[in-house]
Design a protein around this motif. Structure first.
Motif, mmCIF file in Angstrom:
data_model
loop_
_atom_site.group_PDB
_atom_site.id
_atom_site.type_symbol
_atom_site.label_atom_id
_atom_site.label_comp_id
_atom_site.label_asym_id
_atom_site.label_seq_id
_atom_site.Cartn_x
_atom_site.Cartn_y
_atom_site.Cartn_z
ATOM 1 N N GLY A 182 1.973 -4.733 -8.798
ATOM 2 C CA GLY A 182 1.756 -5.704 -9.871
ATOM 3 C C GLY A 182 2.570 -5.397 -11.119
ATOM 4 O O GLY A 182 2.937 -6.291 -11.870
ATOM 5 N N ARG A 183 2.868 -4.119 -11.303
ATOM 6 C CA ARG A 183 3.689 -3.739 -12.449
ATOM 7 C C ARG A 183 5.155 -4.054 -12.198
ATOM 8 O O ARG A 183 5.902 -4.376 -13.112
ATOM 9 C CB ARG A 183 3.539 -2.242 -12.737
ATOM 10 N N ALA A 184 5.556 -3.959 -10.933
ATOM 11 C CA ALA A 184 6.949 -4.256 -10.584
ATOM 12 C C ALA A 184 7.215 -5.756 -10.637
ATOM 13 O O ALA A 184 8.332 -6.200 -10.886
ATOM 14 C CB ALA A 184 7.276 -3.705 -9.198
ATOM 15 N N MET A 185 6.167 -6.546 -10.380
ATOM 16 C CA MET A 185 6.345 -8.001 -10.377
ATOM 17 C C MET A 185 5.033 -8.671 -10.727
ATOM 18 O O MET A 185 4.020 -8.445 -10.052
ATOM 19 C CB MET A 185 6.815 -8.454 -8.987
ATOM 20 N N ASP A 186 5.074 -9.522 -11.722
ATOM 21 C CA ASP A 186 3.874 -10.248 -12.142
ATOM 22 C C ASP A 186 3.297 -11.074 -10.997
ATOM 23 O O ASP A 186 4.035 -11.764 -10.305
ATOM 24 C CB ASP A 186 4.247 -11.219 -13.282
ATOM 25 N N GLY A 187 1.999 -10.992 -10.798
ATOM 26 C CA GLY A 187 1.344 -11.830 -9.779
ATOM 27 C C GLY A 187 1.385 -11.237 -8.373
ATOM 28 O O GLY A 187 0.777 -11.770 -7.450
ATOM 29 N N ALA A 188 2.119 -10.120 -8.192
ATOM 30 C CA ALA A 188 2.208 -9.481 -6.877
ATOM 31 C C ALA A 188 1.149 -8.367 -6.764
ATOM 32 O O ALA A 188 0.748 -7.822 -7.790
ATOM 33 C CB ALA A 188 3.608 -8.900 -6.684
ATOM 34 N N PRO A 189 0.721 -7.989 -5.570
ATOM 35 C CA PRO A 189 1.041 -8.619 -4.287
ATOM 36 C C PRO A 189 0.377 -9.992 -4.144
ATOM 37 O O PRO A 189 -0.743 -10.183 -4.587
ATOM 38 C CB PRO A 189 0.460 -7.636 -3.266
ATOM 39 N N HIS A 190 1.110 -10.908 -3.542
ATOM 40 C CA HIS A 190 0.586 -12.266 -3.363
ATOM 41 C C HIS A 190 -0.359 -12.332 -2.179
ATOM 42 O O HIS A 190 -1.183 -13.228 -2.072
ATOM 43 C CB HIS A 190 1.744 -13.231 -3.149
ATOM 44 N N GLU A 191 -0.161 -11.402 -1.280
ATOM 45 C CA GLU A 191 -0.948 -11.406 -0.049
ATOM 46 C C GLU A 191 -1.243 -9.960 0.352
ATOM 47 O O GLU A 191 -0.353 -9.117 0.308
ATOM 48 C CB GLU A 191 -0.107 -12.092 1.038
ATOM 49 N N ILE A 192 -2.500 -9.695 0.703
ATOM 50 C CA ILE A 192 -2.868 -8.372 1.246
ATOM 51 C C ILE A 192 -3.559 -8.617 2.579
ATOM 52 O O ILE A 192 -4.678 -9.126 2.643
ATOM 53 C CB ILE A 192 -3.787 -7.574 0.286
ATOM 54 N N LEU A 193 -2.833 -8.302 3.645
ATOM 55 C CA LEU A 193 -3.354 -8.572 4.989
ATOM 56 C C LEU A 193 -3.997 -7.325 5.580
ATOM 57 O O LEU A 193 -3.402 -6.246 5.578
ATOM 58 C CB LEU A 193 -2.219 -9.060 5.896
ATOM 59 N N LEU A 194 -5.204 -7.504 6.068
ATOM 60 C CA LEU A 194 -5.925 -6.418 6.731
ATOM 61 C C LEU A 194 -5.691 -6.516 8.234
ATOM 62 O O LEU A 194 -5.914 -7.569 8.838
ATOM 63 C CB LEU A 194 -7.424 -6.537 6.436
ATOM 64 N N VAL A 195 -5.217 -5.427 8.825
ATOM 65 C CA VAL A 195 -4.981 -5.414 10.267
ATOM 66 C C VAL A 195 -6.250 -4.922 10.974
ATOM 67 O O VAL A 195 -6.767 -3.847 10.674
ATOM 68 C CB VAL A 195 -3.770 -4.530 10.620
ATOM 69 N N VAL A 196 -6.741 -5.750 11.883
ATOM 70 C CA VAL A 196 -7.956 -5.430 12.639
ATOM 71 C C VAL A 196 -7.602 -5.363 14.123
ATOM 72 O O VAL A 196 -7.012 -6.293 14.672
ATOM 73 C CB VAL A 196 -9.046 -6.512 12.406
ATOM 74 N N ASP A 197 -7.929 -4.247 14.738
ATOM 75 C CA ASP A 197 -7.671 -4.047 16.169
ATOM 76 C C ASP A 197 -8.810 -4.706 16.964
ATOM 77 O O ASP A 197 -9.977 -4.342 16.796
ATOM 78 C CB ASP A 197 -7.627 -2.531 16.409
#
Ligand code: GDP
Ligand code: MG
Length: 273
Positions: A182-197
């Motif tokens: 978020g510090r590197a880019m305003d509004g980021a991360p736009h998406e946080i995907l959780l990987v489920v097995d």
């Protein structure tokens, strides 16, 4: 006769890892609907149950696209669920669609994880931003976002670790990676995907709750659906985290990431039973 069918349907749901409570609940809803709508035919009851299950799992989600610059996607989940593989497949999928992709190797816990991501980067034609093993994952993520911005990438995918010395360390680290992005880019991360097995079973729900406490999850990738009629736990994850399933993993190859399809997923649970 009908009672047997209800029991059979309940068993199918439990077999698919939907969880006992949810399975019993769904069949109870089915009983009530069947009674209210005076339905007795087995085919119709099956259809109704599939309908209820589809409602429970909900509509698929699509990958977010930032309209004003690169889209930053962070991938999180337990060790071995398929994070790095999913990052690689997603990079390939996006590159196929003409998107410019930059990858960030923020799993610095093991050297092999960085090398694994580099192999995927080559396959997808995506640059991989990496530091040395053991370095600060947040710093890698920061550099990856900066590189993506200066190279005018469409997507910046950040791979993360699923294991550290302790669970608390891991959660604090993920929270920090998110914050620094978020510090590197305003509004980021736009998406946080959780990987489920899909083969993990009921434990996946506890894992999901833990990750959701550390970072705001926006969607799910359900992996290892090849060769299993399980994965029903995703219904509980979707309803607890209130986020949609976006992709499924159906193998280890570049083409083995597909958009989630609720209808097909539900049909497969009943087909393979
Ligand atoms: N069959 C199958 N294997 C997968 C899938 N996704 C990942 N894997 C395998 O699962 C193992 C762990 O994957 P990896 O991406 O390294 O997991 P990570 O620790 O979460 O990064 C590897 O052997 C992958 O090839 C999938 O959708 N289907
Ligand atoms: Mg990995």
């Amino acid at each position: 006769m009908t009672e047997e069918l209800y029991e059979e349907l309940e068993a199918i749901l439990i077999q698919a890892d939907l969880g006992v409570e949810a399975s019993v609940g769904l069949v109870e809803t089915l009983r009530q609907r069947a009674k209210a709508e005076k339905i007795k035919a087995a085919e119709e009851l099956r259809w109704l149950l599939k309908d209820e299950l589809k409602k429970l799992i909900g509509e698929p989600g699509v990958l977010i696209k930032n309209p004003s610059g690169p889209t930053v996607v962070m991938i999180v989940g337990v060790n071995g669920t398929g994070k790095t593989t999913s990052v690689g497949k997603l990079a390939y999928h996006l590159a196929e669609q003409g998107q410019k992709v930059v990858l960030g190797a923020a799993d610095t816990f093991r050297a092999a994880a960085i090398e694994q991501l580099e192999i995927w980067g080559e396959r997808a034609g995506a640059a991989v931003i990496r530091h040395q093993m053991g370095s600060d994952p947040a710093a890698v993520a920061f550099d990856a976002v900066q590189a993506g911005l200066s190279r005018r990438a469409d997507y910046i995918l950040i791979d993360t670790a699923g294991r550290l010395h302790t669970q608390t360390n891991l959660m604090q680290e993920l929270e920090k990676v998110g914050r620094v992005i978020g510090r590197a880019m305003d509004g980021a991360p736009h998406e946080i995907l959780l990987v489920v097995d899909a083969t993990t079973g009921q434990n996946a729900l506890n894992q999901a709750k833990l990750f959701a406490k550390a970072v705001p999850i926006t969607g799910i990738i359900l992996t290892k659906l090849d060769g299993t009629a399980k994965g029903g736990i995703v219904a509980a994850v979707v309803n607890t985290l209130r986020v949609p399933v976006k992709f499924i993993g159906i193998g280890e190859g570049v083409e083995d990431l597909k958009p989630f399809d609720t209808e097909a997923f539900v049909e497969a649970i009943f087909d393979r039973s």
